[in-house]
Design a protein around this motif. Structure first.
Motif, short mmCIF file in Angstrom:
data_model
loop_
_atom_site.label_atom_id
_atom_site.label_comp_id
_atom_site.label_asym_id
_atom_site.label_seq_id
_atom_site.Cartn_x
_atom_site.Cartn_y
_atom_site.Cartn_z
N LEU B 126 -2.83 0.45 -3.71
CA LEU B 126 -2.94 0.75 -5.15
C LEU B 126 -4.36 1.15 -5.51
O LEU B 126 -4.57 2.02 -6.37
N ALA B 129 -4.55 4.73 -4.45
CA ALA B 129 -3.72 5.61 -5.31
C ALA B 129 -4.35 5.77 -6.69
O ALA B 129 -4.29 6.86 -7.29
N SER B 130 -4.97 4.70 -7.18
CA SER B 130 -5.52 4.76 -8.54
C SER B 130 -6.74 5.68 -8.61
O SER B 130 -7.18 6.05 -9.70
N PRO B 135 -1.84 11.52 -8.08
CA PRO B 135 -1.38 10.29 -7.38
C PRO B 135 0.07 10.34 -6.89
O PRO B 135 0.49 9.44 -6.17
N ILE B 139 1.79 7.28 -4.79
CA ILE B 139 2.72 6.31 -5.41
C ILE B 139 4.06 6.34 -4.69
O ILE B 139 4.68 5.31 -4.43
N ILE B 142 3.78 4.33 -1.52
CA ILE B 142 3.76 2.87 -1.74
C ILE B 142 5.17 2.40 -2.08
O ILE B 142 5.62 1.35 -1.62
N LYS B 143 5.87 3.21 -2.88
CA LYS B 143 7.24 2.85 -3.26
C LYS B 143 8.16 2.84 -2.02
O LYS B 143 8.97 1.93 -1.85
N ALA B 146 7.35 -0.31 -0.18
CA ALA B 146 7.87 -1.49 -0.89
C ALA B 146 9.38 -1.61 -0.70
O ALA B 146 9.90 -2.70 -0.44
#
Lengths: 295, 295
Positions: B126, B129-130, B135, B139, B142-143, B146
């Protein structure tokens, strides 16, 4: 709407959305989902999601924007409780008057239910963030939450708490534990509401400061209730901190000083919240309610 | 660079970056960090980050772009091993020839070290990504990760695995366990490399399919090694699946069929990878190496 109606309203919003998130079975993972649901719907106060919603309402107009993050905060809080209650940690049989997760499902499933809630919280937030045209505030919120619950936040606090059992610790370490184990997620809840509500930076900072004071007050009130509370109201054993030789505020400074410190911290928080005038009535009442709570 | 040099190069990149991520103490969390480091640097093959880097190299030119995600994948894999090894789960004393985390630090810290690695993986991703101007792909990665490790992925597989101990299960359930417990994170590793490398969608899908085949092959090879392997090479007990009455491919279908199935799955993966011609030499060699590995 008065305070109690608004609180009920927020809690219902959270519970409805949590139910829909947990309506999630694929024929194989039913035990996992059941154990996650068991702890998620075991009578929690929903404090963290309520703080996120109320903070959002100071700045934004579409409360549904913050719902995935509010629910994720409750999932993360629940994960931390399931793992904290394990025999290798606090070894608690009861929480909120109900048997703890591992007493029902066994330690293996309880560990996985905690892991599942933490992962699912991120899944929900990332799914939402990935659909946004302007994902900036959403990614920032997830990052704030990750930092709050990570190795420089909640998990660090829990580690030091575990290492400190049976030892005499000083105020500095006790405050480190409280700030990280409890206050960090409360800070993140208030900040998330503000960030997703597109609050100006000074207001995000203001929520952070209010959260630090509220979070610390909340934990010290918890320590006080462990000494003076009513088992029936608390839903867990009284004196468990003493039994485990845990250093707490009352143990280090006595009850009177602890009660006065909770009052001081709450006043600090309130002095920050009052600047939002009528809009912050709910948060002010919530802050005072937390100071006097019996459970 | 030949295969072995390239593999060494990738692993060194990952180890250097992991070390810098774990150079992270604040005076209070030293036990937590130490226990995380213990398992993270206990001789892992770095398969998942290597897959992410190699997949990235098929499409992108700046490998540093994918590094935080590659390291996060290894942290998540390590978290899953620490929790799997706990007495309430697989109850393993050794892994890769070393005592497992809880045998050194106790169960409480081991649970927290796992929780810490999972959280820190998200923190790192994160944070990266931030900072991105665009992004989207970050993102999405990461999704994907997850989802792969969550309640419809790795944790679901681990739950069904735990519930199936001592029971006779059919091929469908066994494949569910393998696909979720092992293949999902391998799929996510290959997809992450492709997504962050800005691969066209059909190539992301191609990496997904290759990952499914490779992931399943990898796990069945693991099951075979539990029967035929050399304890010295494996660094853990042989026959532990049999001792725990775990259903495995060799147990359900016999060794010969299992070996043939690994070959078939590897060929499936290779037929997908070969389309990238020279660029996929490394992945092809890695795929063949995994099929024949002795540890």
């Amino acid at each position: 709407m008065n305070f109690k109606e608004q609180l009920k309203d927020y809690i219902e919003l959270v519970n409805t959305r949590l139910s829909s998130y947990l309506d999630y079975e694929n024929g194989y993972n039913s035990t996992l989902i059941e154990s996650m649901k068991y702890s998620l719907f075991a009578g929690g106060k929903r404090l963290r999601p309520v703080l996120a919603l109320a903070s959002y309402d100071l700045f934004g107009d579409h409360i549904c924007e913050v719902m995935p993050y509010a629910c994720a905060l409750e999932m993360i809080h629940t994960y931390s409780l399931i793992h904290d209650d394990l025999p290798a940690m606090d070894d608690d049989d009861y929480r909120r008057g109900k048997l703890t997760n591992h007493k029902i499902y066994g330690e293996g499933i309880a560990i996985l239910a905690g892991d599942g809630l933490l992962s699912y919280a991120f899944e929900i937030m990332l799914d939402d963030a990935s659909k946004q045209k302007d994902p900036g505030p959403y990614i920032r919120s997830i990052k704030e939450i990750a930092n709050a619950v990570g190795i420089s936040g909640m998990i660090a606090g829990q580690t030091v708490d575990l290492e400190s059992e049976g030892k005499v610790i000083d105020k500095k370490i006790l405050e480190y534990i409280h700030l990280n184990k409890t206050a960090a997620l409360i800070v993140a809840s208030l900040k998330t509401g503000a960030i997703i509500g597109r609050a100006p930076e000074r207001d995000v900072k203001c929520m952070e400061q209010a959260g630090l004071n509220l979070g610390l007050a909340f934990q010290i009130r918890d320590d006080i209730l462990d000494v003076t509370g009513d088992k029936g109201k608390l839903g867990k054993s009284i004196g468990s901190d003493i039994d485990r030789h845990k250093s707490t505020y009352p143990a280090l400074f006595g009850l009177e000083t602890s009660v006065a410190y909770v009052k001081e911290l709450t006043e600090n928080a309130n002095s920050l919240l009052v600047r939002y005038k009528d809009r912050s009535d709910f948060l002010l009442e919530l802050s005072n309610y937390l100071t006097k709570r019996e459970s």
